[in-house]
Design an enzyme around this catalytic site. Structure first.
Site, PDB file in Angstrom:
ATOM      1  NE  ARG A 147      44.527  43.304  46.324  1.00 14.63           N
ATOM      2  CZ  ARG A 147      44.113  42.447  47.272  1.00 14.63           C
ATOM      3  NH1 ARG A 147      43.597  41.289  46.931  1.00 14.63           N
ATOM      4  NH2 ARG A 147      44.246  42.735  48.544  1.00 14.63           N
ATOM      5  CE1 TYR A 159      36.731  45.172  48.812  1.00 16.91           C
ATOM      6  CE2 TYR A 159      37.271  47.468  49.266  1.00 16.91           C
ATOM      7  CZ  TYR A 159      37.080  46.441  48.364  1.00 16.91           C
ATOM      8  OH  TYR A 159      37.240  46.669  47.037  1.00 16.91           O
ATOM      9  CG  ASP A 210      39.871  41.165  45.332  1.00 17.38           C
ATOM     10  OD1 ASP A 210      38.723  40.882  44.960  1.00 17.38           O
ATOM     11  OD2 ASP A 210      40.590  40.372  45.964  1.00 17.38           O
ATOM     12  CG  HIS A 212      37.566  40.488  48.701  1.00 16.36           C
ATOM     13  ND1 HIS A 212      37.952  39.405  49.430  1.00 16.36           N
ATOM     14  CD2 HIS A 212      38.686  41.219  48.517  1.00 16.36           C
ATOM     15  CE1 HIS A 212      39.245  39.470  49.685  1.00 16.36           C
ATOM     16  NE2 HIS A 212      39.710  40.568  49.136  1.00 16.36           N
ATOM     17  CD  GLU A 236      41.518  39.467  42.557  1.00 16.00           C
ATOM     18  OE1 GLU A 236      41.571  38.560  43.413  1.00 16.00           O
ATOM     19  OE2 GLU A 236      42.424  40.310  42.408  1.00 16.00           O
ATOM     20  CD  GLU A 262      40.943  34.970  45.293  1.00 17.43           C
ATOM     21  OE1 GLU A 262      40.873  34.934  46.536  1.00 17.43           O
ATOM     22  OE2 GLU A 262      41.435  35.918  44.671  1.00 17.43           O
ATOM     23  NE  ARG A 283      43.670  36.940  40.325  1.00 16.47           N
ATOM     24  CZ  ARG A 283      43.771  36.669  41.616  1.00 16.47           C
ATOM     25  NH1 ARG A 283      42.708  36.340  42.337  1.00 16.47           N
ATOM     26  NH2 ARG A 283      44.954  36.695  42.212  1.00 16.47           N
ATOM     27  CG  HIS A 312      44.773  33.141  44.621  1.00  9.98           C
ATOM     28  ND1 HIS A 312      44.549  34.418  45.075  1.00  9.98           N
ATOM     29  CD2 HIS A 312      44.542  32.328  45.689  1.00  9.98           C
ATOM     30  CE1 HIS A 312      44.183  34.389  46.336  1.00  9.98           C
ATOM     31  NE2 HIS A 312      44.178  33.130  46.744  1.00  9.98           N
ATOM     32  CD1 TRP A 402      35.963  38.940  54.792  1.00  9.96           C
ATOM     33  CD2 TRP A 402      37.432  37.753  53.583  1.00  9.96           C
ATOM     34  NE1 TRP A 402      37.220  39.501  54.983  1.00  9.96           N
ATOM     35  CE2 TRP A 402      38.146  38.790  54.247  1.00  9.96           C
ATOM     36  CE3 TRP A 402      38.149  36.901  52.755  1.00  9.96           C
ATOM     37  CZ2 TRP A 402      39.518  38.977  54.142  1.00  9.96           C
ATOM     38  CZ3 TRP A 402      39.515  37.091  52.643  1.00  9.96           C
ATOM     39  CH2 TRP A 402      40.194  38.101  53.319  1.00  9.96           C
TER      40      TRP A 402
END
Length: 402
Positions: A147, A159, A210, A212, A236, A262, A283, A312, A402
């Site tokens: 990743r 980030y 990712d 996020h 992701e 996740e 996930r 996850h 986040w």
């Protein structure tokens, strides 16, 4: 075999973990992970004050009945606190049952579907070249899937990569760290990272990324389309996961594989995404989605719709979760990949484990149970420390994902 005692153990060997230990009247015990990062004591209290008193004296072999008792019988269903508590109890009961049957958990589930499971690790840097160096190092260590996150020019931090705490408060606690985000700076930059990586690595390394949850559907669609030439393993958390309709917009505009889940706590959170094949990888993880019982249902449902698993597995779930996920991964027919962030030595001392990892693959081991324990004496040396996941804001101060 009756439940004689249930202990809720909170320990912080560099990271807070909540562990359930169920002890039976026959002396067999099992352990489960109830960690909910940043809200650990909420789960510990829910277990101690509400769950444990209801389970003492019950038949430990009636796993399904206990799961339904805690889920349906609690009236207030789902949610991260409730499901983390149920997950831990369920993991511990499956650990007990597998030990009583004298077989590893994956055998009790139906046996192995593969010899080992592929995992992915994390690599990041402040610049593109730092990121390339980090990815090359992970590849040299034997990882086939990585990743990739990279610092965005104009933003102070990489980030999605942050410390758990910011500055101390007068009372000795901490406030959440705060990051700054700009989608406008991120979107045109991140494809350049993967263009450079493919130039260096070629095409024999799986690359993941990712987002996020930070993009709108049309922004995520644009990113997915821009990343298509670099053949990502997955993109992701491209958009916020609450509105499953968001993924339809992304799906309609890109062939980049999509992964999410996740933050999901049950099969209901993922039902439409799986049924309508709006994602490629689910996930959810065992300590947040109902333990072995809950996760197995999600995986079976995903298999019906050509969706693969991608559990996850960050450092803020304990090695117990990693062990359970590895057993499930060895068994499940529609396995995809397992996240593996690894642990510091003192965490592994507190949670002795039989799972192993080597050159990008894991195996859960073959001892009876799920193969992970807790050293209670050592755990007691690491008291709880209040900590939080970070908070994110846009450049104008607006609170963001986040």
């Amino acid at each position: 075999m009756k439940i004689k005692d249930i202990r809720v153990i909170v320990t912080s060997p560099g990271q807070n973990f909540v562990t359930v230990k169920i002890i039976t009247d026959e002396g067999i015990y099992g352990v489960g992970d109830a960690t909910l990062n940043g809200r650990e004591l909420a789960v510990a209290t829910y277990l101690e004050k509400h769950v444990v008193p209801c389970l003492l004296g019950r038949d430990a072999s009636r796993i399904e009945d206990i799961w339904q008792y805690l889920y349906r019988g609690g009236y207030w269903r789902r949610g991260p606190v409730t499901m983390a508590a149920i997950s831990a109890i369920d993991m511990a009961l499956w650990d007990i049952k597998a030990k009583a049957c004298n077989m590893p958990l994956y055998q009790l589930l139906g046996g192995a579907s593969r010899e080992k499971i592929m995992i992915y690790t994390h690599a990041h840097g402040s610049t593109i070249e730092e990121t390339v160096e980090a990815v090359v190092q992970k590849k040299e260590e034997g990882f086939q899937a990585i990743r990739v996150q990279c610092g965005v020019p104009g933003l102070d931090r990489i980030y999605g990569i942050s410390k758990l705490n910011s500055g101390p408060r007068p009372d000795g606690g901490f406030l959440p760290d705060e990051d700054i985000w700009s989608t406008e700076k991120y979107l045109p930059f991140i494809p350049k990272v993967f263009e450079r990586l493919r130039d260096v690595l070629g095409w024999d390394t799986h690359l993941l990324h990712d987002a996020h949850h930070r993009l709108s559907p049309i922004e995520a669609a644009r990113l997915g389309k821009d990343l298509e030439p670099y053949r990502l393993f997955w993109l992701e958390d491209a958009v916020a996961a609450e509105d499953q309709e968001n993924f339809r917009h992304v799906r309609n505009h890109t062939t980049t594989p999509l992964a999410v889940g996740e933050v999901f706590n049950s099969i209901w959170d993922a039902r439409d995404l799986i049924r309508e094949q709006l994602i490629d990888y689910i996930r959810t993880t065992s300590c947040h989605a109902g333990g072995v019982t809950g996760l197995r249902r999600i995986f079976d449902y995903a298999a019906m719709h050509n969706v693969k698993t991608g559990c996850h597995g960050p450092g803020d779930v304990s090695p117990i979760t990693m062990g359970v996920n590895t057993h499930l991964g060895l068994w499940v027919p529609n396995y995809g990949i397992q996240e593996f962030a690894d642990y510091c030595p003192q965490v592994m001392d507190v949670f002795p484990s039989t799972w192993t990892h080597n050159k990008g693959f894991m195996h859960p081991g073959d001892v009876p149970g799920h193969g992970v324990d807790i050293d209670e004496e050592l755990a007691a040396r690491f008291p709880y420390e209040r900590a939080y996941l970070p908070v994110n804001r846009l450049e104008d101060g607006t609170l963001w994902h986040w």
